[in-house]
Write a protein that holds these residues in place. Structure first.
Motif, PDB file in Angstrom:
ATOM      1  N   ARG A 117       0.812  -1.208   0.000  1.00  0.00           N
ATOM      2  CA  ARG A 117       0.000   0.000   0.000  1.00  0.00           C
ATOM      3  C   ARG A 117       0.850   1.265   0.000  1.00  0.00           C
ATOM      4  O   ARG A 117       0.573   2.192  -0.739  1.00  0.00           O
ATOM      5  CB  ARG A 117      -0.888  -0.041   1.239  1.00  0.00           C
ATOM      6  CG  ARG A 117      -2.035   0.920   1.231  1.00  0.00           C
ATOM      7  CD  ARG A 117      -3.107   0.372   2.163  1.00  0.00           C
ATOM      8  NE  ARG A 117      -4.103   1.360   2.490  1.00  0.00           N
ATOM      9  CZ  ARG A 117      -4.060   2.092   3.594  1.00  0.00           C
ATOM     10  NH1 ARG A 117      -3.054   1.981   4.445  1.00  0.00           N
ATOM     11  NH2 ARG A 117      -5.030   2.950   3.842  1.00  0.00           N
ATOM     12  N   LEU A 118       1.877   1.333   0.844  1.00  0.00           N
ATOM     13  CA  LEU A 118       2.673   2.560   0.937  1.00  0.00           C
ATOM     14  C   LEU A 118       4.147   2.356   0.648  1.00  0.00           C
ATOM     15  O   LEU A 118       4.841   3.298   0.285  1.00  0.00           O
ATOM     16  CB  LEU A 118       2.529   3.177   2.344  1.00  0.00           C
ATOM     17  CG  LEU A 118       1.126   3.598   2.777  1.00  0.00           C
ATOM     18  CD1 LEU A 118       1.155   4.139   4.205  1.00  0.00           C
ATOM     19  CD2 LEU A 118       0.560   4.652   1.832  1.00  0.00           C
ATOM     20  N   MET A 119       4.649   1.139   0.856  1.00  0.00           N
ATOM     21  CA  MET A 119       6.094   0.970   0.679  1.00  0.00           C
ATOM     22  C   MET A 119       6.487  -0.292  -0.056  1.00  0.00           C
ATOM     23  O   MET A 119       5.759  -1.270  -0.081  1.00  0.00           O
ATOM     24  CB  MET A 119       6.796   1.038   2.040  1.00  0.00           C
ATOM     25  CG  MET A 119       6.743  -0.231   2.836  1.00  0.00           C
ATOM     26  SD  MET A 119       8.239  -1.205   2.522  1.00  0.00           S
ATOM     27  CE  MET A 119       8.809  -1.532   4.157  1.00  0.00           C
ATOM     28  N   MET A 120       7.646  -0.189  -0.692  1.00  0.00           N
ATOM     29  CA  MET A 120       8.241  -1.339  -1.354  1.00  0.00           C
ATOM     30  C   MET A 120       9.666  -1.457  -0.849  1.00  0.00           C
ATOM     31  O   MET A 120      10.353  -0.452  -0.671  1.00  0.00           O
ATOM     32  CB  MET A 120       8.250  -1.132  -2.865  1.00  0.00           C
ATOM     33  CG  MET A 120       8.941  -2.252  -3.637  1.00  0.00           C
ATOM     34  SD  MET A 120       9.072  -1.899  -5.414  1.00  0.00           S
ATOM     35  CE  MET A 120       7.619  -2.700  -6.027  1.00  0.00           C
ATOM     36  N   LEU A 121      10.094  -2.684  -0.589  1.00  0.00           N
ATOM     37  CA  LEU A 121      11.475  -2.919  -0.175  1.00  0.00           C
ATOM     38  C   LEU A 121      12.169  -3.716  -1.266  1.00  0.00           C
ATOM     39  O   LEU A 121      11.613  -4.686  -1.773  1.00  0.00           O
ATOM     40  CB  LEU A 121      11.495  -3.683   1.163  1.00  0.00           C
ATOM     41  CG  LEU A 121      12.862  -3.969   1.781  1.00  0.00           C
ATOM     42  CD1 LEU A 121      12.749  -3.978   3.316  1.00  0.00           C
ATOM     43  CD2 LEU A 121      13.468  -5.286   1.320  1.00  0.00           C
ATOM     44  N   ILE A 122      13.369  -3.276  -1.628  1.00  0.00           N
ATOM     45  CA  ILE A 122      14.175  -4.053  -2.572  1.00  0.00           C
ATOM     46  C   ILE A 122      15.385  -4.565  -1.803  1.00  0.00           C
ATOM     47  O   ILE A 122      16.118  -3.779  -1.199  1.00  0.00           O
ATOM     48  CB  ILE A 122      14.661  -3.190  -3.761  1.00  0.00           C
ATOM     49  CG1 ILE A 122      13.512  -2.419  -4.422  1.00  0.00           C
ATOM     50  CG2 ILE A 122      15.424  -4.044  -4.775  1.00  0.00           C
ATOM     51  CD1 ILE A 122      12.597  -3.229  -5.288  1.00  0.00           C
ATOM     52  N   ASP A 123      15.586  -5.864  -1.831  1.00  0.00           N
ATOM     53  CA  ASP A 123      16.720  -6.421  -1.080  1.00  0.00           C
ATOM     54  C   ASP A 123      17.999  -6.325  -1.910  1.00  0.00           C
ATOM     55  O   ASP A 123      17.962  -5.918  -3.077  1.00  0.00           O
ATOM     56  CB  ASP A 123      16.375  -7.816  -0.532  1.00  0.00           C
ATOM     57  CG  ASP A 123      16.594  -8.943  -1.531  1.00  0.00           C
ATOM     58  OD1 ASP A 123      17.027  -8.682  -2.674  1.00  0.00           O
ATOM     59  OD2 ASP A 123      16.317 -10.104  -1.163  1.00  0.00           O
ATOM     60  N   PRO A 124      19.159  -6.625  -1.310  1.00  0.00           N
ATOM     61  CA  PRO A 124      20.428  -6.385  -2.016  1.00  0.00           C
ATOM     62  C   PRO A 124      20.509  -7.041  -3.391  1.00  0.00           C
ATOM     63  O   PRO A 124      21.154  -6.525  -4.303  1.00  0.00           O
ATOM     64  CB  PRO A 124      21.472  -6.978  -1.062  1.00  0.00           C
ATOM     65  CG  PRO A 124      20.859  -6.850   0.295  1.00  0.00           C
ATOM     66  CD  PRO A 124      19.389  -7.093   0.081  1.00  0.00           C
ATOM     67  N   ALA A 125      19.834  -8.189  -3.549  1.00  0.00           N
ATOM     68  CA  ALA A 125      19.911  -8.902  -4.832  1.00  0.00           C
ATOM     69  C   ALA A 125      18.789  -8.499  -5.783  1.00  0.00           C
ATOM     70  O   ALA A 125      18.662  -9.055  -6.865  1.00  0.00           O
ATOM     71  CB  ALA A 125      19.868 -10.410  -4.575  1.00  0.00           C
TER      72      ALA A 125
END
Lengths: 375, 95
Positions: free
Chosen positions: A256-264
């Motif tokens: 809804r408000l955030m997206m996380l992108i991991d190191p890979a």
């Protein structure tokens, strides 16, 4: 923002899903600290799988086009990326507000200048305690003294400065001293967060879980400090949800408000999502940020409230807290679609209260965050 | 006639806060860990903060620009808006 209204139309067309407002970029899982409550997953990404400068830059531009406003460069320790200044510059070029969350290890005057010149706007520096020996114990590294020296360096640079402190059973009795230390560093903001029990923190829960008396006292101390610091330092607090009546609206709602992108390059709806069974996570290496947000099955799995069961599905608060945290529901009840047991309406809430009130064990050994190269 | 006390404090945005332009008469005030979408009057007040103008000077300009509106109400609105930003620590008053 009227996100809810638009959210309800999800069934008819995915085109109406509003974009995220913040992007959490875990640029590396490498870290000189080994904090016992780290929010990184137990299975971390190795250095050789990390996204390149160019890949991150593309991600930042696509995220901005989708509506993202704030970029949070974090890790692991972002300073371990030699190209960090380039990442900051790429974020600014994409018209994002650029924040860095750091342990401070590796930050020198020259590095600070380089980051400022690249356009860094906000630094969040973590403190573990007011007492050096204990602080280093929780971090699993001799870091405390160095952190204290950095405050002056940050303030010289005209960069917004936040001091982050995680509080738990083993440091809450020194909360006054911790707040005083944080205040003496003259930041614009202080964030005091009670531990959230995922990943490494869940492993150490028996030692970290505060007593009811400690929680009670921390609420009083924090509201007193908020009144005292008002207009000078903004004090923000995250309260422990094991002691709450209603669950937190975790990460502002799934997808809804955030997206996380991991190191890979894996796109995740939250820090802990990889623990959930049956979810497939797609990567920015094969998809655009917009595609990931709108079409990846992981982001759509718990969007809105079509997935909810009772008591959430009939609850008048379902639009307020959106059922709480999926990861916590899975960890403590075995089913991610159950109500977050932090909610007093959950039939599993009693267990949570039991856990919270069980005598914590001082004697247990810490499980330190260690990078393993399993994935 | 001015009924309030003189307010010669000079407001400025705190470190790490900046304005991002949006279409029409809207602006977004970007702050650490947040963003405020400001429309109409709020956007106009913000555009007059330059590190030199006092609270009164800002109100005076707006009273002139909107001469047909209630002058006292404009002054009160300016103060109220600036106080709100101050309470969030995104606006400081220079001594």
């Amino acid at each position: 923002m009227k996100l809810d209204e638009r959210q309800q139309n999800k069934e008819s067309t995915t085109e109406l899903i509003p974009g995220p407002l913040s992007l959490v970029a875990e640029v590396t899982h490498r870290c000189p600290l080994h904090c016992v409550y780290c929010s990184n997953p137990l299975q971390m990404k190795s250095a050789d799988s990390e996204l390149s400068t160019e890949e991150w830059s593309r991600v930042f531009h696509e995220a901005s086009a989708l509506g993202v406003i704030h970029l949070h460069l974090t890790g692991g320790e972002p300073l371990l990326r030699p190209d960090l200044a380039k990442l900051v510059a790429a974020g600014r070029e994409a018209n994002l507000y650029v924040n860095m969350i750091t342990s401070g290890l590796g930050l020198t005057a020259a590095r600070m200048q380089e980051l400022k010149d690249a356009g860094l706007e906000h630094i969040q520096l973590s403190l573990q305690d007011a007492e050096e020996e204990r602080a280093n114990e929780f971090a699993g590294a001799r870091a405390h003294a160095h952190k204290l020296k950095l405050a002056a360096l940050i303030r010289q640079q005209d960069i917004a400065f936040t001091v982050n402190v995680v509080v738990h059973r083993e440091n809450l009795d020194r909360l006054e001293a911790i707040l005083a230390l944080a205040e003496s560093l003259e930041p614009q903001r202080i964030e005091v967060a009670h531990v959230q029990y995922y990943g490494w923190a869940l492993k150490n829960r028996g030692k970290l879980m505060p007593t009811p008396a400690q929680v009670e006292r921390s609420l009083t101390l924090i509201s007193q400090a908020q009144a005292r610091l008002s207009g000078r330092i903004q004090l923000q607090a995250v309260f422990p949800d094991y002691y709450a009546r209603y669950p937190k609206t975790c990460v502002g709602g799934w997808g809804r408000l955030m997206m996380l992108i991991d190191p890979a390059g894996q796109a995740l709806p939250c820090h802990a999502a990889t623990i959930l069974p049956g979810l497939e996570f797609d990567s920015v290496r094969s998809h655009s940020v917009e595609w990931l947000w709108r079409h990846s099955t992981a982001f759509n799995r718990y969007r809105g409230h079509g997935w909810m069961k009772e008591p959430c599905s009939d609850c008048e608060r379902k639009e307020i807290d959106l059922g709480g945290c999926r990861c916590q529901a899975f960890q403590l009840t075995g089913d991610a679609a159950n109500a977050d047991p932090a909610c007093s309406l959950s039939d599993q809430h009693g267990r949570l209260v039991e856990i919270a009130q069980a005598t914590p064990s001082h004697e247990a050994q810490w499980v330190y965050r260690i990078l393993t190269n399993h994935s | 006639m001015r009924e309030e006390m003189l307010d010669v404090r000079v407001p400025r945005l705190a470190v790490g806060c900046r304005v991002r332009a949006l279409p029409a008469d809207e602006v977004m005030l970007l702050v650490p860990e947040g963003a405020l979408r400001l429309k109409g009057a709020a956007s106009e007040i913000l555009s007059l903060i330059d590190g030199n103008r006092s609270v009164d000077a800002i109100a005076d300009i707006l009273r002139e620009r909107h001469a047909s509106e209630d002058a006292d109400r404009i002054s009160a609105e300016v103060k109220q808006f600036l106080e709100k930003l101050h309470a969030r620590s995104v606006l400081l008053y220079k001594d």
